[in-house]
Scaffold this motif. Structure first.
Motif, mmCIF file in Angstrom:
data_model
loop_
_atom_site.group_PDB
_atom_site.id
_atom_site.type_symbol
_atom_site.label_atom_id
_atom_site.label_comp_id
_atom_site.label_asym_id
_atom_site.label_seq_id
_atom_site.Cartn_x
_atom_site.Cartn_y
_atom_site.Cartn_z
ATOM 1 N N THR A 40 0.830 -1.208 0.000
ATOM 2 C CA THR A 40 0.000 0.000 0.000
ATOM 3 C C THR A 40 0.861 1.252 0.000
ATOM 4 O O THR A 40 0.638 2.185 -0.797
ATOM 5 N N MET A 116 -6.504 -0.266 -1.416
ATOM 6 C CA MET A 116 -6.385 -0.066 0.027
ATOM 7 C C MET A 116 -7.607 -0.589 0.775
ATOM 8 O O MET A 116 -7.492 -1.088 1.902
ATOM 9 N N ASP A 117 -8.772 -0.490 0.156
ATOM 10 C CA ASP A 117 -10.016 -0.821 0.845
ATOM 11 C C ASP A 117 -10.308 -2.317 0.841
ATOM 12 O O ASP A 117 -10.864 -2.850 1.806
ATOM 13 N N VAL A 198 -1.069 3.148 6.382
ATOM 14 C CA VAL A 198 -2.349 2.882 7.037
ATOM 15 C C VAL A 198 -2.692 4.040 7.970
ATOM 16 O O VAL A 198 -1.863 4.452 8.781
ATOM 17 N N THR A 200 -6.432 4.754 9.778
ATOM 18 C CA THR A 200 -7.849 4.425 9.841
ATOM 19 C C THR A 200 -8.417 4.839 11.185
ATOM 20 O O THR A 200 -7.820 4.554 12.232
ATOM 21 N N THR A 210 -9.428 -2.575 7.378
ATOM 22 C CA THR A 210 -8.440 -2.360 6.330
ATOM 23 C C THR A 210 -7.475 -3.535 6.373
ATOM 24 O O THR A 210 -7.755 -4.547 7.021
#
Length: 280
Positions: A40, A116-117, A198, A200, A210
């Motif tokens: 990512t 990413m999702d 990351v 979130t 995630t």
């Protein structure tokens, strides 16, 4: 002469090793992202480089056109101003070109958001719970749960970064896709590790999801990135990525270290049990 050669060798070694050794924490006067260690983050850095290139080209083009207009159409060269008011082909061109540029940026951006999702065939699951002001980690597949608190400045060991070191690091295996499920039990927090790409939010009453795959072993650091109260700046995220064999050995020790203790909830470490529920 020997001293000069030795100094150059040491400098070269430091430059070569610094990105690896210091990849997981912020550095003074850093110019760009932290070195990415996940698919990512690598894609985020690649997209950012592409967009920055587009920005540079646009800036140079607009600056060049502005300089040309200021020179070509200055008053002493054009004592009698032109009388035309518009140019239809030119207006089509300067509308179409920005639209194409936006599409060139939007397509890879949406692809990255989808990447990413969507959890990439996770081999294990981690549950992360934000509290005021510490983190709880749970390995549902392995029946392990513990709290992670910041190590106070007076208790730091040499080499441990201040405000970023935790007493119980989150340990993950290298090269394994991991599903991350996040929530909170009081206010909104945000679990953010720059080297992983990351960031979130953990929201009370909601489960956000995630994923991450850490490709290089090492210690990686982050912090809560959502203002959550007076001790917001004192709830670090400390992740230790290790080879799969070492992770398996750690799990065996963790099941003993974080076993239930009378009078405490499951997963609370011995250190926390002896000092009660005080938080930094």
């Amino acid at each position: 002469m020997n001293r000069s050669i030795l100094a150059l060798t040491a400098a070269a070694a430091f430059i070569g090793l610094a990105p690896v050794a210091l990849a997981g924490e912020p550095q003074p006067w850093a110019f760009s992202f932290q070195h990415g260690v996940s698919p990512t983050m690598e894609r985020i850095a690649s997209l950012a480089t592409f967009i920055n290139g587009v920005i540079v080209v646009i800036t140079l083009l607009v600056s060049g056109l502005l300089l040309y207009a200021c020179t070509r159409f200055r008053a002493d060269r054009n004592p009698k101003p032109a009388t035309w008011s518009h140019n239809t082909p030119l207006e089509i061109v300067w509308t179409a070109i920005p639209a194409v540029i936006l599409l060139l940026i939007a397509i890879p951006s949406f692809r990255l958001l989808y990447f990413m999702d969507k959890v990439q065939d996770a081999d294990m699951t981690l549950k992360i719970v934000g509290h005021q002001w510490y983190w709880s980690y749970e390995y549902p597949d392995h029946d392990v749960r513990f709290d992670s608190n910041m190590v106070q400045a007076e208790d730091l060991k040499p080499g441990q970064p201040r405000l970023l070191t935790a007493d119980n690091a989150l340990v993950v295996p290298v090269g394994v896709p991991i599903r991350l499920q996040m929530t909170a039990d009081d206010v909104i927090h945000s679990w953010s590790v720059p080297a992983f790409g990351v960031k979130t939010d953990t929201v009370p009453g909601r489960l956000n999801e995630t994923w991450v795959q850490v490709d290089k072993p090492g210690d990686y650091h982050g912090q809560c990135s959502q203002l959550c109260g007076v001790n917001h700046g004192f709830m670090p995220i400390h992740v230790k990525a290790v080879p799969k064999e070492e992770f398996t050995a750690w799990l065996a020790q963790a099941k003993t270290k974080f076993a239930r203790i009378d009078g405490t909830r499951p997963g609370t470490s011995v250190a926390l049990a002896t000092r009660g529920e005080d938080r930094p």
